[in-house]
Design a protein around this motif. Structure first.
Motif, PDB file in Angstrom:
ATOM      1  N   MET A   1      36.905  36.226  45.568  1.00 23.82           N
ATOM      2  CA  MET A   1      36.837  35.027  44.776  1.00 23.82           C
ATOM      3  C   MET A   1      37.527  35.199  43.413  1.00 23.82           C
ATOM      4  N   THR A   2      37.598  36.414  42.922  1.00 25.68           N
ATOM      5  CA  THR A   2      38.185  36.626  41.600  1.00 25.68           C
ATOM      6  C   THR A   2      39.647  36.181  41.518  1.00 25.68           C
ATOM      7  N   PRO A   3      40.501  36.537  42.466  1.00 23.76           N
ATOM      8  CA  PRO A   3      41.882  36.059  42.355  1.00 23.76           C
ATOM      9  C   PRO A   3      41.994  34.535  42.400  1.00 23.76           C
ATOM     10  N   LEU A   4      41.144  33.910  43.201  1.00 19.76           N
ATOM     11  CA  LEU A   4      41.192  32.451  43.279  1.00 19.76           C
ATOM     12  C   LEU A   4      40.744  31.801  41.970  1.00 19.76           C
ATOM     13  N   LEU A   8      42.905  29.528  39.388  1.00 20.64           N
ATOM     14  CA  LEU A   8      42.433  28.207  38.983  1.00 20.64           C
ATOM     15  C   LEU A   8      42.309  28.109  37.462  1.00 20.64           C
ATOM     16  N   SER A   9      41.785  29.152  36.838  1.00 19.99           N
ATOM     17  CA  SER A   9      41.629  29.101  35.384  1.00 19.99           C
ATOM     18  C   SER A   9      42.989  29.119  34.689  1.00 19.99           C
TER      19      SER A   9
END
Length: 59
Positions: A1-4, A8-9
């Motif tokens: 989830m971190t890369p996504l 997004l940020s």
């Protein structure tokens, strides 16, 4: 989830100002927490409850 979430940020920072993200991020988190508070798994959560004894109060 971190890369996504980092992607997004990064996109959000390109589109919106930092102050706008924080302004809307707080209420969104409060609404999500309010909804989660009424989920059956959260309402019926008991954890690792142990009966209180005099010794457990001090240790």
């Amino acid at each position: 989830m971190t890369p996504l979430t980092q992607a997004l940020s990064g996109w959000l920072l390109d589109v919106f100002d930092v102050h706008t993200i924080f302004f809307f991020g707080g209420p969104i988190q409060m609404i999500a927490a309010g909804i989660a508070f009424f989920l059956p798994a959260v309402v019926s959560y008991r954890g690792n409850e142990k009966p209180l004894t005099k010794a457990s109060i001090f240790w």
